[in-house]
Design a protein around this motif. Sequence first.
Motif, PDB file in Angstrom:
ATOM      1  N   VAL A   1       0.845  -1.200   0.000  1.00 36.52           N
ATOM      2  CA  VAL A   1       0.000   0.000   0.000  1.00 36.52           C
ATOM      3  C   VAL A   1       0.874   1.242   0.000  1.00 36.52           C
ATOM      4  CG1 VAL A   1      -1.813   1.269   1.189  1.00 36.52           C
ATOM      5  CG2 VAL A   1      -1.815  -1.234   1.244  1.00 36.52           C
TER       6      VAL A   1
ATOM      7  N   CYS B   1     -15.043   3.695  -0.172  1.00 34.43           N
ATOM      8  CA  CYS B   1     -14.022   4.533  -0.812  1.00 34.43           C
ATOM      9  C   CYS B   1     -14.466   5.034  -2.184  1.00 34.43           C
ATOM     10  CB  CYS B   1     -12.717   3.755  -0.958  1.00 34.43           C
ATOM     11  SG  CYS B   1     -12.030   3.135   0.591  1.00 34.43           S
TER      12      CYS B   1
ATOM     13  N   CYS C   1      -4.920   6.903   1.187  1.00 38.46           N
ATOM     14  CA  CYS C   1      -5.869   5.859   1.574  1.00 38.46           C
ATOM     15  C   CYS C   1      -7.024   6.487   2.361  1.00 38.46           C
ATOM     16  CB  CYS C   1      -5.171   4.798   2.414  1.00 38.46           C
ATOM     17  SG  CYS C   1      -6.265   3.470   2.986  1.00 38.46           S
TER      18      CYS C   1
ATOM     19  N   CYS D   1     -10.683  -2.735  -0.075  1.00 39.62           N
ATOM     20  CA  CYS D   1      -9.611  -3.722  -0.266  1.00 39.62           C
ATOM     21  C   CYS D   1      -9.746  -4.866   0.732  1.00 39.62           C
ATOM     22  CB  CYS D   1      -8.248  -3.053  -0.117  1.00 39.62           C
ATOM     23  SG  CYS D   1      -8.051  -2.118   1.430  1.00 39.62           S
TER      24      CYS D   1
ATOM     25  N   CYS E   1      -7.201  -6.794  -4.205  1.00 36.60           N
ATOM     26  CA  CYS E   1      -7.183  -5.511  -3.498  1.00 36.60           C
ATOM     27  C   CYS E   1      -6.788  -4.385  -4.441  1.00 36.60           C
ATOM     28  CB  CYS E   1      -6.234  -5.574  -2.296  1.00 36.60           C
ATOM     29  SG  CYS E   1      -4.522  -5.984  -2.730  1.00 36.60           S
TER      30      CYS E   1
ATOM     31  N   CYS F   1      -9.223  -0.973  -5.036  1.00 36.94           N
ATOM     32  CA  CYS F   1      -8.834   0.355  -4.545  1.00 36.94           C
ATOM     33  C   CYS F   1      -9.080   1.440  -5.600  1.00 36.94           C
ATOM     34  CB  CYS F   1      -7.357   0.360  -4.155  1.00 36.94           C
ATOM     35  SG  CYS F   1      -6.792   1.980  -3.563  1.00 36.94           S
TER      36      CYS F   1
ATOM     37  N   GLN G   1      -8.246   4.457  -5.436  1.00 41.65           N
ATOM     38  CA  GLN G   1      -7.159   5.428  -5.399  1.00 41.65           C
ATOM     39  C   GLN G   1      -5.905   4.934  -6.126  1.00 41.65           C
ATOM     40  OE1 GLN G   1      -8.545   8.193  -4.641  1.00 41.65           O
ATOM     41  NE2 GLN G   1      -7.552   8.797  -2.723  1.00 41.65           N
TER      42      GLN G   1
END
Length: 263
Positions: A105, A126, A144, A150, A179, A183, A185
């Motif tokens: 991450v 998210c 994050c 995730c 994951c 995510c 992002q």
Amino acid sequence: MDVQAIIIAAVVVGIIGIVIGIILGIAGEKFKVEVDPNEEAILGVLPGNNCGGCGFAGCSGLAAAIAKGEAEVGSCPVGGAPVAEKIGAIMGQDVGEAVRMTAFVKCAGTCEQAGTDYNYIGEQFCAMVKFISNGGPKSCSHGCMGFGECVAACPFDAIHIKDGIAVVDKENCKACGKCIKACPQDLIELIPYDAAHAVRCSSKDMGKVVMKACKVGCIGCRMCQKVCEEGAITVENNIAHIDQEKCTGCGKCAEKCPKKIIC
């Protein structure tokens, strides 16, 4: 009750059943799909998680692809080297040295380190929060969010939210990549399990903006890039990134980093 009629009906039903059985048997032989014995053997040694981390629709899809030569024998991230060796033996191929990978991450913006612009009360997803004001309550819009898509996506309980950010358990991670897809992002990447260093930041903002948003964010100063003799670390779009194939683990980049964001 007409006994004769009952007997005739039973005989007719029995004959129809036999005829249907014969027709189905002939059709089964005529239209049956031959299964490659290698495919069956490969499926037998795959872990059966059906996680999709290999890029195929479950273990059966990967087994078929390997048997046809459309995928490498070491394509299963969950099985790793032990399963790759077994599949290599089935296919009569040399597996070579497999590199164990793990998710990483690219954010160190914990509750203590990263600032917040406002208190958020709402949906804890998210992907949804990303589209509200400033991309969420955190001052850094690249970091994050900590709501755990995730975590929900990981079938191996290898990633958890700790102090506001996602943290990977390297021992449980199977590098399936779920994951990464979850995510919004784009904070997670796969790196070698034994990687010496990696950059825990993804902010593309200018240094002045980063320092206001997060105490440990990368400011793009290029000090790490200047001291790396192997050319393994470069700064693009105000963020440092390490090429793991070039990195020798000398540690000079981590020593020189003023924000100590290289771990």
